[in-house]
Design an enzyme around this catalytic site. Structure first.
Site, mmCIF file in Angstrom:
data_model
loop_
_atom_site.group_PDB
_atom_site.id
_atom_site.type_symbol
_atom_site.label_atom_id
_atom_site.label_comp_id
_atom_site.label_asym_id
_atom_site.label_seq_id
_atom_site.Cartn_x
_atom_site.Cartn_y
_atom_site.Cartn_z
ATOM 1 N N PHE A 170 0.471 -0.912 -0.047
ATOM 2 C CA PHE A 170 -0.301 0.245 -0.068
ATOM 3 C C PHE A 170 0.743 1.490 0.270
ATOM 4 C CE2 PHE A 170 -2.749 3.119 3.369
ATOM 5 C CZ PHE A 170 -3.315 3.423 2.655
ATOM 6 N N GLY B 241 2.517 -7.606 -0.218
ATOM 7 C CA GLY B 241 2.061 -6.097 -1.612
ATOM 8 C C GLY B 241 2.146 -7.340 -2.210
ATOM 9 N N TYR C 297 5.513 -7.135 15.729
ATOM 10 C CA TYR C 297 5.633 -6.469 15.110
ATOM 11 C C TYR C 297 6.019 -4.748 15.951
ATOM 12 C CZ TYR C 297 3.785 -2.403 11.965
ATOM 13 O OH TYR C 297 3.787 -1.599 10.741
ATOM 14 N N ARG D 150 -7.769 -4.522 8.929
ATOM 15 C CA ARG D 150 -7.986 -2.971 9.517
ATOM 16 C C ARG D 150 -9.209 -2.808 9.538
ATOM 17 N NH1 ARG D 150 -2.692 -0.283 8.446
ATOM 18 N NH2 ARG D 150 -1.143 -1.773 8.703
#
Ligand code: UDP
Length: 320
Positions: A12, A37, A146, A187
């Site tokens: 993104f 991706g 993360y 999300r």
């Protein structure tokens, strides 16, 4: 023509950065292992002489022939469900991948900008978050893979700056949205749009009082461009300070799309931050930057993109 390597080029943010640096007349080398991706994000660049694509995993040794002036390190799974599915790859790209790219920058005498995140603030006890805040992260919770990878990325980048005198930049990115987000990345914003477009229930986690601050992608890209060309090596927050409770975001999506969807409530994931808002004083003062795109305008562009993706998909499985 300056030459720039962009990792995570098919993602993104990476793909929008490729577009921007092509438009600024850079020679762009895009690198991606296509774990999260999508080539369709950059396939319009393939005919250009200015653009090259390397299908490569940056956790393996990275070799780029010839000169290189700049590196943007944006490779990483970045949505909570992605890094829950790929915890080891997430930790490797933030640690080993960052190490390889810092080494490459040193060898090429290139300037490197690394993508950090508001996640390094964890579930913040300071509000809004300034760059001086050290954060409240659970290292062994589900988001730890993360958050800690990105904290390590910052520490390693500062070590290369302090020890080797490498030219480094660190951007702390807050929630960003826009075209080329994956509808199935889990999300809140793409999920709500997908549910609204398909007439499904809108899933709000917890009671929806947790807040986020959403920045439209073109504003973020402008901030990153300015930071790269600045002479400031400490971390800078780039995000939109307009804060909104998640329930209100869900309601806005329903109103905006005119959907007949109902809002339903599901359990709040573990360690889900309760609030998040960037303090962007540094970006304002150092870069003369602030966001320009309103949520209304950004949501419209994003909605148009999602509708198009769903309308042109060969099957729903392709996008969901
Ligand atoms: N969220 C939600 N429903 C969804 C997906 C996310 O209510 O279907 C919530 C999530 O729990 C969080 C907020 O929306 O509180 C933003 O989540 P997102 O994954 O977009 O970003 P992050 O948590 O990384 O800021």
């Amino acid at each position: 023509m300056p030459r720039i390597l962009i990792t995570g080029a098919a993602g993104f943010l990476g793909s929008h950065l490729c577009d921007r640096f092509i438009a600024e007349d850079y020679e762009v080398i895009g690198m991606d292992n296509l774990l999260t991706g999508k080539l369709r994000n950059i396939e319009h660049l393939f005919p250009l002489k200015q653009f090259q694509f390397y299908h490569h995993d940056v956790t393996k040794f990275v070799h780029i022939p010839g000169k290189l002036e700049y590196i943007l390190h944006f490779a990483s799974p970045a949505s909570p469900i992605d890094y829950l599915k790929m915890p080891i790859q997430t930790m490797k790209v933030g640690s080993l991948g960052t190490h390889n790219l810092l080494g490459l920058a040193l060898a090429k005498k290139a300037r490197i900008l690394v993508a950090s995140t508001s996640e390094i603030y964890g579930d913040p006890t300071q509000h809004p978050q300034t760059e001086e805040y050290w954060g409240n992260v659970n290292p062994i919770g589900p988001r730890g893979v993360y958050d800690e990878a990105k904290r390590f990325l910052e520490a390693l980048t500062m070590a290369y700056h302090n020890f080797h005198g490498l030219e480094t930049r660190i951007v702390r990115i807050f929630n960003t949205y826009g075209p080329r987000m994956r509808l199935n990345d889990g999300r809140a914003l793409p999920t709500f749009f997908r549910q609204a477009i398909l007439g499904q229930d809108i899933t709000v986690f917890g009671n929806g009082t947790q807040t986020r601050s959403f920045c439209y992608v073109s504003d973020l890209v402008e901030g990153i461009y300015r930071l790269l060309l600045s002479n400031y090596h400490l971390p800078v927050n780039i995000g939109n300070p307009q804060e909104i409770p998640i329930l209100q975001l869900a309601e806005e999506v329903v109103t905006f799309t005119g959907a007949s969807s109902q809002i339903i409530y599901e359990p709040l994931p573990l360690d889900d931050p309760k609030q998040r808002q960037p303090d962007i004083t540094k970006a304002r003062n150092l870069l003369g930057w602030e966001p320009k795109v309103s949520r209304q305008e950004g949501m419209k562009k994003t909605y148009d993109y999602f509708k198009e993706v769903i309308a042109t998909a060969a099957s729903l499985d392709e996008v969901l």
